[in-house]
Design an enzyme around this catalytic site. Sequence first.
Site, PDB file in Angstrom:
ATOM      1  N   ASP A 148       0.800  -1.217   0.000  1.00 20.13           N
ATOM      2  CA  ASP A 148       0.000   0.000   0.000  1.00 20.13           C
ATOM      3  C   ASP A 148       0.837   1.274   0.000  1.00 20.13           C
ATOM      4  O   ASP A 148       2.052   1.239   0.201  1.00 20.13           O
ATOM      5  CB  ASP A 148      -0.969  -0.005   1.206  1.00 20.13           C
ATOM      6  CG  ASP A 148      -0.346  -0.615   2.453  1.00 20.13           C
ATOM      7  OD1 ASP A 148       0.887  -0.566   2.587  1.00 20.13           O
ATOM      8  OD2 ASP A 148      -1.080  -1.157   3.286  1.00 20.13           O
ATOM      9  N   ASN A 161      -7.603  -3.268  14.211  1.00 22.27           N
ATOM     10  CA  ASN A 161      -8.993  -3.506  13.808  1.00 22.27           C
ATOM     11  C   ASN A 161      -9.126  -4.690  12.843  1.00 22.27           C
ATOM     12  O   ASN A 161     -10.179  -4.912  12.274  1.00 22.27           O
ATOM     13  CB  ASN A 161      -9.590  -2.249  13.162  1.00 22.27           C
ATOM     14  CG  ASN A 161      -8.894  -1.875  11.854  1.00 22.27           C
ATOM     15  OD1 ASN A 161      -7.987  -2.573  11.392  1.00 22.27           O
ATOM     16  ND2 ASN A 161      -9.305  -0.771  11.254  1.00 22.27           N
ATOM     17  N   HIS A 213      -7.356  -5.108   9.992  1.00 19.44           N
ATOM     18  CA  HIS A 213      -7.076  -4.878   8.570  1.00 19.44           C
ATOM     19  C   HIS A 213      -5.793  -5.582   8.141  1.00 19.44           C
ATOM     20  O   HIS A 213      -4.888  -5.813   8.942  1.00 19.44           O
ATOM     21  CB  HIS A 213      -7.062  -3.374   8.213  1.00 19.44           C
ATOM     22  CG  HIS A 213      -5.896  -2.589   8.693  1.00 19.44           C
ATOM     23  ND1 HIS A 213      -5.995  -1.248   9.034  1.00 19.44           N
ATOM     24  CD2 HIS A 213      -4.588  -2.903   8.877  1.00 19.44           C
ATOM     25  CE1 HIS A 213      -4.816  -0.803   9.389  1.00 19.44           C
ATOM     26  NE2 HIS A 213      -3.937  -1.783   9.309  1.00 19.44           N
ATOM     27  N   GLU A 250      -9.869  -2.306   5.156  1.00 19.68           N
ATOM     28  CA  GLU A 250     -10.468  -1.981   6.444  1.00 19.68           C
ATOM     29  C   GLU A 250     -11.723  -2.822   6.702  1.00 19.68           C
ATOM     30  O   GLU A 250     -12.302  -3.381   5.759  1.00 19.68           O
ATOM     31  CB  GLU A 250     -10.848  -0.492   6.457  1.00 19.68           C
ATOM     32  CG  GLU A 250      -9.666   0.462   6.263  1.00 19.68           C
ATOM     33  CD  GLU A 250      -8.787   0.578   7.511  1.00 19.68           C
ATOM     34  OE1 GLU A 250      -8.773  -0.350   8.345  1.00 19.68           O
ATOM     35  OE2 GLU A 250      -8.113   1.619   7.628  1.00 19.68           O
TER      36      GLU A 250
HETATM   37  C1  F6R Z   1       1.405  -1.700   6.109  1.00 22.30           C
HETATM   38  C2  F6R Z   1       0.088  -2.312   6.163  1.00 22.30           C
HETATM   39  C3  F6R Z   1      -0.708  -2.397   7.429  1.00 22.30           C
HETATM   40  C4  F6R Z   1       0.142  -2.662   8.678  1.00 22.30           C
HETATM   41  C5  F6R Z   1      -0.753  -2.634   9.921  1.00 22.30           C
HETATM   42  C6  F6R Z   1       0.067  -2.820  11.187  1.00 22.30           C
HETATM   43  O1  F6R Z   1       1.943  -1.774   4.805  1.00 22.30           O
HETATM   44  O2  F6R Z   1      -0.380  -2.747   5.156  1.00 22.30           O
HETATM   45  O3  F6R Z   1      -1.678  -3.396   7.292  1.00 22.30           O
HETATM   46  O4  F6R Z   1       0.772  -3.891   8.542  1.00 22.30           O
HETATM   47  O5  F6R Z   1      -1.415  -1.409   9.995  1.00 22.30           O
HETATM   48  O6  F6R Z   1       0.894  -1.714  11.364  1.00 22.30           O
HETATM   49  P1  F6R Z   1       2.017  -1.672  12.490  1.00 22.30           P
HETATM   50  O7  F6R Z   1       3.021  -2.696  12.130  1.00 22.30           O
HETATM   51  O8  F6R Z   1       2.583  -0.270  12.408  1.00 22.30           O
HETATM   52  O9  F6R Z   1       1.326  -1.958  13.785  1.00 22.30           O
END
Ligand code: F6R
Length: 240
Positions: free
Chosen positions: A67, A136, A138, A143
């Site tokens: 992303d 959450n 995702h 989401e």
């Molecule tokens: C990042 C992504 C997100 C993160 C998730 C956890 O490229 O796609 O799904 O993996 O938000 O983020 P952290 O590791 O910062 O807790």
Amino acid sequence: MDVVIVKNYIEMSKYAAGLVGECIKERDQPVIGLATGGTPIGMYQLLVRQYRAGLLSFKHVRTFNLDEYIGLEPAHAKSYHRYMQEHLFSHVDIPPDQTFLPDGIAHNLRMECRRYEKLLKKIGPPDLQILGIGENGHIGFNEPGSDLDSGTHVVRLAASTRKANARYFQSLENVPTHAITMGVKSILRSKKIVLLASGDRKAEAVRRLLEGNPDPDFPASALYQHPNVTLIADEKAFYS
Ligand code: F6R
């Protein structure tokens, strides 16, 4: 889904870096799907260390990131382009034209999503996809409530995601409202998926994931549709 429980963040990072290293060594032209955020930073550090020790080369690796935030220039301090440069690409021998991320400043975002999805199909799918998990549930930026049958698309970030990611920005107002993300369908095309979870902040998401109920309000549950997923969780993420 295989579940590996490791002691702490360092052990999770070692395990994940081991799997990425193995995948790279086993193939002539490996394709690796990459995540950003706090979770994989330790894994990237270990991969850079392996490269510096002469144990691993990224010369023939192609990478796809999950992303990118919409509206952030690649050089922006908080863009995922910049994150990848800082944590991996600028430290190893990967040719820049073998690294792919969605373009968050494309004029035509719909066309950009199509371009990325096409590229993923042409060069990919990833032999190995690394994922983190949102509090959450995702994966990528898919989401809760999003269409689980989608390819790369534009998403409005959930309020909870913007709040969780505000720790990486100066303030909540600076967190972009939208992103481009690989869809769940694109993610599920990967040959192998490794989901990383560390720390007590992720414990509720891990607990919900392991219930195993398909639930569009909890996108990570879609991973049960894939035959080769390994969750690597540290003790805090698993037992808290
Ligand atoms: C990042 C992504 C997100 C993160 C998730 C956890 O490229 O796609 O799904 O993996 O938000 O983020 P952290 O590791 O910062 O807790």
